[in-house]
Design a protein around this motif. Structure first.
Motif, short mmCIF file in Angstrom:
data_model
loop_
_atom_site.label_atom_id
_atom_site.label_comp_id
_atom_site.label_asym_id
_atom_site.label_seq_id
_atom_site.Cartn_x
_atom_site.Cartn_y
_atom_site.Cartn_z
N VAL A 171 0.79 -1.23 -0.03
CA VAL A 171 -0.11 0.17 -0.10
C VAL A 171 0.90 1.18 -0.11
CG1 VAL A 171 -1.48 1.43 1.47
CG2 VAL A 171 -2.07 -1.14 1.07
N TYR A 175 -0.04 3.49 -3.03
CA TYR A 175 -0.94 4.62 -2.77
C TYR A 175 -0.16 5.49 -2.29
CZ TYR A 175 -4.84 6.83 -0.39
OH TYR A 175 -5.68 7.90 -0.02
N GLU A 189 -10.41 4.10 1.17
CA GLU A 189 -10.45 2.59 0.77
C GLU A 189 -10.64 2.50 -0.64
OE1 GLU A 189 -9.39 0.15 2.70
OE2 GLU A 189 -8.75 1.63 4.15
N GLU A 190 -11.52 2.92 -1.17
CA GLU A 190 -11.82 3.00 -2.77
C GLU A 190 -10.40 3.35 -3.44
OE1 GLU A 190 -14.23 1.91 -4.61
OE2 GLU A 190 -14.76 1.09 -2.78
N ILE A 192 -7.37 3.12 -2.47
CA ILE A 192 -6.23 2.21 -2.34
C ILE A 192 -6.73 0.87 -3.15
CG2 ILE A 192 -5.69 0.49 -0.68
CD1 ILE A 192 -5.86 2.65 1.42
N LYS A 193 -8.05 0.66 -3.29
CA LYS A 193 -8.53 -0.43 -4.14
C LYS A 193 -8.13 -0.41 -5.64
CE LYS A 193 -12.55 -3.03 -5.37
NZ LYS A 193 -14.09 -3.27 -5.17
N GLU A 194 -8.32 0.93 -5.79
CA GLU A 194 -7.94 1.19 -7.29
C GLU A 194 -6.30 1.45 -7.78
OE1 GLU A 194 -8.55 2.53 -11.18
OE2 GLU A 194 -9.95 2.04 -9.90
N VAL A 196 -4.17 -0.39 -5.97
CA VAL A 196 -4.04 -2.09 -5.96
C VAL A 196 -4.22 -2.60 -7.10
CG1 VAL A 196 -4.34 -4.13 -4.82
CG2 VAL A 196 -3.94 -2.07 -3.53
N SER A 197 -5.61 -2.21 -7.96
CA SER A 197 -5.94 -2.97 -8.88
C SER A 197 -4.97 -2.89 -10.26
CB SER A 197 -7.32 -2.55 -9.46
OG SER A 197 -7.23 -1.12 -9.85
N ARG A 234 -8.41 -7.43 3.74
CA ARG A 234 -8.06 -6.45 2.80
C ARG A 234 -7.65 -7.02 1.29
NH1 ARG A 234 -2.70 -4.01 5.47
NH2 ARG A 234 -2.43 -5.89 5.88
N TRP A 238 -10.12 -5.67 -1.63
CA TRP A 238 -9.12 -5.13 -3.13
C TRP A 238 -9.56 -6.14 -4.19
CZ3 TRP A 238 -3.75 -5.07 -0.04
CH2 TRP A 238 -3.92 -3.78 0.85
N ASP A 239 -10.69 -7.02 -3.88
CA ASP A 239 -10.53 -8.21 -4.93
C ASP A 239 -9.37 -8.86 -5.49
OD1 ASP A 239 -13.35 -7.34 -4.96
OD2 ASP A 239 -13.22 -5.89 -6.64
#
Length: 261
Positions: A171, A175, A189-190, A192-194, A196-197, A234, A238-239
């Motif tokens: 992260v 990020y 969180e969104e 970070i998810k973006e 990480v994707s 997490r 993060w999918d």
């Protein structure tokens, strides 16, 4: 590496350390060294290891760990990826060989060194825009070859520490580390998810999935991976991994699928 330079890198005076690092950086970026064999990189990291060994004050230890980790980024210039691979491999090789000699008084500073080096190794991959061939080389020639090989000669504390810090350092790289109290937690969180994707985190998690599913590996390592990494929420947020419910549903659908007569 000369003993004088090792002692200078571990010195208490900031000016002395900076001068020593300037000399070291120049040496590491010479064409002769960058094209050297793996054994030369191993010898270099043996010296850098001992510079950390001799460093005995908290602030100099923190500074030294950061500076040693940051050396990985020297190979961004000219995109000498093979030098980066050899340099990274040498670090883990020396750490794994020397770990049994580290007493409890020195343990914390070497755990910090591992954190900083892992961080900058990931950062190098990030700066190279996660080039697939480079990522594959790093995974197969560095991580799966040494610290995450499952080899019983690797002290448990090393893969355990990687498990503990991997997602945090990931992260920080993709990020950032900035803390803004006014940020909405959901928005953060969104974001970070973006971030990480756009990274191959799943490729790295696959290393641990393989280790945890291989019954030849010691049970304590397999359990550590399952409990402290693969169950980390997490990864699902993060999918990167499916939720247990999704996995069960997928298994049921696969079982019910009709394949004909």
């Amino acid at each position: 590496m000369e003993n004088t330079l090792v002692k200078q890198l571990a010195g208490h005076r900031k000016e002395t350390r900076e001068q020593a690092f300037e000399s070291l950086r120049k040496y590491l970026t010479t064409r002769n060294f960058q094209n050297a064999k793996q054994s030369q990189f191993d010898k270099l990291w043996k010296g850098l290891y001992y510079s950390m060994w001799h460093c005995d004050k908290p602030i100099p230890q923190q500074s030294l760990a950061y500076s040693l980790g940051e050396l990985h980024l020297l190979y961004l210039k000219g995109k000498n990826q093979q030098a980066f691979i050899r340099f990274s491999k040498a670090f883990w090789k020396v750490i794994c060989i020397e770990w049994y000699r580290i007493d409890h008084h020195r343990l914390d500073k070497f755990l910090l060194l591992i954190r900083r080096c892992l961080h900058f190794q990931i950062k190098y991959l990030h700066e190279c825009e996660w080039e697939q061939a480079l990522v594959d080389d790093y995974i197969n020639k560095v991580l799966k070859k040494i610290p995450l090989s499952g080899d019983r000669k690797v002290y448990n504390g090393i893969p355990f520490h990687i498990i503990d810090i991997l997602l945090d350092e990931w992260v920080k790289v993709c990020y950032g580390e900035e803390e803004d109290e006014e940020d909405n937690e959901d928005d953060k969180e969104e974001e970070i998810k973006e971030a990480v994707s756009k990274t191959p985190l799943s490729d790295f998690i696959s290393i641990f999935q393989e280790l945890s599913s291989d019954t030849n590996n010691i049970k304590i390592l397999r359990d550590k991976i399952k409990e402290d990494l693969l169950k980390d929420q997490r990864l699902r947020a993060w999918d990167v991994l499916q939720s247990p419910e999704d996995e069960q549903e997928a298994e049921e659908e696969e079982a019910e699928e009709w394949h004909g007569f």
